[in-house]
Design a protein around this motif. Structure first.
Motif, PDB file in Angstrom:
ATOM      1  N   PRO A   1       8.594  12.599   3.370  1.00 24.24           N
ATOM      2  CA  PRO A   1       9.477  13.537   2.424  1.00 24.24           C
ATOM      3  C   PRO A   1      10.821  12.868   2.466  1.00 24.24           C
ATOM      4  O   PRO A   1      11.220  12.495   3.935  1.00 24.24           O
ATOM      5  CB  PRO A   1       9.505  15.014   2.966  1.00 24.24           C
ATOM      6  N   SER A   2      11.531  13.288   1.530  1.00 20.63           N
ATOM      7  CA  SER A   2      12.893  13.109   1.729  1.00 20.63           C
ATOM      8  C   SER A   2      13.820  14.362   1.297  1.00 20.63           C
ATOM      9  O   SER A   2      13.112  15.346   1.160  1.00 20.63           O
ATOM     10  CB  SER A   2      13.591  11.944   0.475  1.00 20.63           C
ATOM     11  N   ALA A   3      14.922  14.559   1.548  1.00 23.33           N
ATOM     12  CA  ALA A   3      15.622  15.606   1.062  1.00 23.33           C
ATOM     13  C   ALA A   3      15.693  16.125  -0.399  1.00 23.33           C
ATOM     14  O   ALA A   3      15.614  17.331  -0.560  1.00 23.33           O
ATOM     15  CB  ALA A   3      17.240  15.696   1.631  1.00 23.33           C
ATOM     16  N   ASP A   4      15.375  15.120  -1.167  1.00 23.96           N
ATOM     17  CA  ASP A   4      15.190  15.318  -2.553  1.00 23.96           C
ATOM     18  C   ASP A   4      13.587  15.740  -2.967  1.00 23.96           C
ATOM     19  O   ASP A   4      13.377  16.089  -4.101  1.00 23.96           O
ATOM     20  CB  ASP A   4      15.873  14.506  -3.318  1.00 23.96           C
ATOM     21  N   ASP A   5      12.975  15.258  -2.069  1.00 26.15           N
ATOM     22  CA  ASP A   5      11.278  15.251  -2.298  1.00 26.15           C
ATOM     23  C   ASP A   5      10.779  15.753  -1.261  1.00 26.15           C
ATOM     24  O   ASP A   5       9.854  15.061  -0.667  1.00 26.15           O
ATOM     25  CB  ASP A   5      10.869  13.907  -3.044  1.00 26.15           C
ATOM     26  N   PRO A   6      10.794  17.110  -0.820  1.00 23.37           N
ATOM     27  CA  PRO A   6      10.533  17.467   0.318  1.00 23.37           C
ATOM     28  C   PRO A   6       9.010  17.739   0.292  1.00 23.37           C
ATOM     29  O   PRO A   6       8.254  17.778   1.496  1.00 23.37           O
ATOM     30  CB  PRO A   6      11.095  19.310   0.635  1.00 23.37           C
ATOM     31  N   SER A   7       8.310  17.915  -0.945  1.00 24.84           N
ATOM     32  CA  SER A   7       6.856  17.933  -0.824  1.00 24.84           C
ATOM     33  C   SER A   7       5.909  16.629  -0.671  1.00 24.84           C
ATOM     34  O   SER A   7       4.897  16.892  -0.679  1.00 24.84           O
ATOM     35  CB  SER A   7       6.400  18.857  -2.379  1.00 24.84           C
TER      36      SER A   7
ATOM     37  N   ILE B   1      16.486  11.031  -4.042  1.00 21.86           N
ATOM     38  CA  ILE B   1      15.910   9.828  -3.658  1.00 21.86           C
ATOM     39  C   ILE B   1      14.371  10.280  -3.458  1.00 21.86           C
ATOM     40  O   ILE B   1      14.029  11.346  -2.782  1.00 21.86           O
ATOM     41  CB  ILE B   1      16.420   9.515  -2.130  1.00 21.86           C
ATOM     42  N   PRO B   2      13.454   9.357  -3.809  1.00 20.35           N
ATOM     43  CA  PRO B   2      11.985   9.933  -3.552  1.00 20.35           C
ATOM     44  C   PRO B   2      11.531   9.590  -2.202  1.00 20.35           C
ATOM     45  O   PRO B   2      12.448   9.034  -1.299  1.00 20.35           O
ATOM     46  CB  PRO B   2      11.276   8.700  -4.600  1.00 20.35           C
ATOM     47  N   GLY B   3      10.717  10.438  -1.678  1.00 15.77           N
ATOM     48  CA  GLY B   3       9.871  10.298  -0.337  1.00 15.77           C
ATOM     49  C   GLY B   3       9.467   8.634  -0.331  1.00 15.77           C
ATOM     50  O   GLY B   3       9.082   8.234  -1.091  1.00 15.77           O
TER      51      GLY B   3
ATOM     52  N   ASP C   1      -3.347  -4.830   1.549  1.00  9.87           N
ATOM     53  CA  ASP C   1      -3.117  -3.610   1.657  1.00  9.87           C
ATOM     54  C   ASP C   1      -1.892  -3.202   1.993  1.00  9.87           C
ATOM     55  O   ASP C   1      -1.155  -2.074   1.355  1.00  9.87           O
ATOM     56  CB  ASP C   1      -3.849  -3.073   2.730  1.00  9.87           C
ATOM     57  N   GLU C   2      -0.975  -3.860   2.549  1.00  8.93           N
ATOM     58  CA  GLU C   2       0.387  -3.580   2.796  1.00  8.93           C
ATOM     59  C   GLU C   2       1.099  -3.867   1.634  1.00  8.93           C
ATOM     60  O   GLU C   2       2.047  -2.839   1.255  1.00  8.93           O
ATOM     61  CB  GLU C   2       1.077  -4.508   3.812  1.00  8.93           C
ATOM     62  N   MET C   3       0.995  -4.744   0.663  1.00  6.66           N
ATOM     63  CA  MET C   3       1.457  -4.829  -0.314  1.00  6.66           C
ATOM     64  C   MET C   3       1.321  -3.610  -1.217  1.00  6.66           C
ATOM     65  O   MET C   3       2.347  -3.336  -1.998  1.00  6.66           O
ATOM     66  CB  MET C   3       1.262  -6.439  -1.365  1.00  6.66           C
ATOM     67  N   ASP C   4       0.190  -3.351  -1.510  1.00  4.84           N
ATOM     68  CA  ASP C   4      -0.368  -2.118  -2.368  1.00  4.84           C
ATOM     69  C   ASP C   4       0.461  -0.895  -1.813  1.00  4.84           C
ATOM     70  O   ASP C   4       0.955  -0.179  -2.661  1.00  4.84           O
ATOM     71  CB  ASP C   4      -1.905  -1.824  -2.330  1.00  4.84           C
ATOM     72  N   ARG C   5       0.585  -0.659  -0.588  1.00  2.00           N
ATOM     73  CA  ARG C   5       1.296   0.639   0.050  1.00  2.00           C
ATOM     74  C   ARG C   5       2.712   0.396  -0.376  1.00  2.00           C
ATOM     75  O   ARG C   5       3.449   1.388  -0.643  1.00  2.00           O
ATOM     76  CB  ARG C   5       0.938   0.763   1.664  1.00  2.00           C
ATOM     77  N   GLU C   6       3.410  -0.456  -0.123  1.00  3.47           N
ATOM     78  CA  GLU C   6       4.938  -0.764  -0.466  1.00  3.47           C
ATOM     79  C   GLU C   6       5.179  -0.803  -1.781  1.00  3.47           C
ATOM     80  O   GLU C   6       6.090  -0.151  -2.031  1.00  3.47           O
ATOM     81  CB  GLU C   6       5.240  -1.921   0.365  1.00  3.47           C
ATOM     82  N   ALA C   7       4.209  -1.140  -2.644  1.00  7.40           N
ATOM     83  CA  ALA C   7       4.446  -1.212  -4.126  1.00  7.40           C
ATOM     84  C   ALA C   7       4.576   0.225  -4.678  1.00  7.40           C
ATOM     85  O   ALA C   7       5.180   0.665  -5.664  1.00  7.40           O
ATOM     86  CB  ALA C   7       3.362  -1.862  -4.745  1.00  7.40           C
ATOM     87  N   GLN C   8       3.737   1.213  -4.013  1.00  7.79           N
ATOM     88  CA  GLN C   8       3.893   2.613  -4.405  1.00  7.79           C
ATOM     89  C   GLN C   8       5.324   3.147  -4.292  1.00  7.79           C
ATOM     90  O   GLN C   8       5.865   3.652  -5.294  1.00  7.79           O
ATOM     91  CB  GLN C   8       3.035   3.470  -3.637  1.00  7.79           C
ATOM     92  N   THR C   9       5.924   2.877  -2.986  1.00  7.19           N
ATOM     93  CA  THR C   9       7.338   3.486  -2.773  1.00  7.19           C
ATOM     94  C   THR C   9       8.082   2.579  -3.574  1.00  7.19           C
ATOM     95  O   THR C   9       9.150   3.354  -3.970  1.00  7.19           O
ATOM     96  CB  THR C   9       7.440   3.238  -1.185  1.00  7.19           C
ATOM     97  N   THR C  10       8.061   1.269  -3.684  1.00  8.51           N
ATOM     98  CA  THR C  10       9.080   0.499  -4.415  1.00  8.51           C
ATOM     99  C   THR C  10       9.186   1.056  -5.751  1.00  8.51           C
ATOM    100  O   THR C  10      10.218   1.351  -6.550  1.00  8.51           O
ATOM    101  CB  THR C  10       8.861  -0.923  -4.385  1.00  8.51           C
ATOM    102  N   ARG C  11       7.899   1.080  -6.455  1.00  9.80           N
ATOM    103  CA  ARG C  11       7.782   1.676  -7.857  1.00  9.80           C
ATOM    104  C   ARG C  11       8.508   3.041  -8.035  1.00  9.80           C
ATOM    105  O   ARG C  11       9.373   3.082  -9.007  1.00  9.80           O
ATOM    106  CB  ARG C  11       6.364   1.842  -8.262  1.00  9.80           C
TER     107      ARG C  11
END
Length: 160
Positions: A153-159, A147-149, A4-14
């Motif tokens: 959110p990030s400053a560039d991806d507030p939604s 930078i993506p969230g 589960d952790e691998m899958d969650r982190e993969a989304q952000t890494t991608r």
């Protein structure tokens, strides 16, 4: 839990690797820093370390010097990440508690960097992904690339 952790982190890494532009691969913020290519390639390969950990008793850099995959562009980077992720995920899905409890060592000759259970080192690998992904975020910010969230959110991806 590790899957589960691998899958969650993969989304952000991608999302983060998807922002790496082809024309900045040789850029580095400081002479002691990795280039964008080196850093992004390392991030892309790290999910494959799960397979390495599960299928070996150790990694000795003195016996097996590090040789990064040659990455030339965005498509190759993302493909490499997806292959590493699929390989690591497949091996982790087949692992059992006994295998995850086995000891694993990271060394360079007589210098032991880490000796822990395979499950603990897999978690260390995930931490390395997060650590290097944060470095890549700094590189992208310095290059004025949005930078993506990640975990919000990030400053560039507030939604987000």
């Amino acid at each position: 839990m590790l899957l589960d952790e691998m899958d969650r982190e993969a989304q952000t890494t991608r999302k983060m690797l998807d922002r790496v532009p082809d024309d900045k691969y040789d850029w580095q913020p400081h002479p002691k820093s990795m280039t964008v290519r080196q850093l992004a390639t390392h991030i892309a390969e790290l999910p494959g370390w799960v397979s390495l950990v599960l299928n070996t008793p150790e990694l000795d850099f003195a016996a097996s010097p590090y040789t990064p995959m040659p990455i030339r562009n965005h498509r190759e980077l993302l493909d490499y990440f997806e292959r590493s992720l699929a390989e690591g995920r497949e091996q982790l899905a087949e692992a059992n508690e006994a295998r995850l409890s086995e000891n694993w060592i990271l060394r360079e000759g007589d210098q032991v960097y880490s000796s822990s259970s395979k499950s603990d080192f897999i978690r260390t690998t995930y931490s390395q992904i997060v650590h290097h992904r944060a470095q890549l975020g700094v590189y992208l910010r310095l290059l004025d690339i949005p930078i993506p969230g990640s975990y919000g959110p990030s400053a560039d991806d507030p939604s987000f």
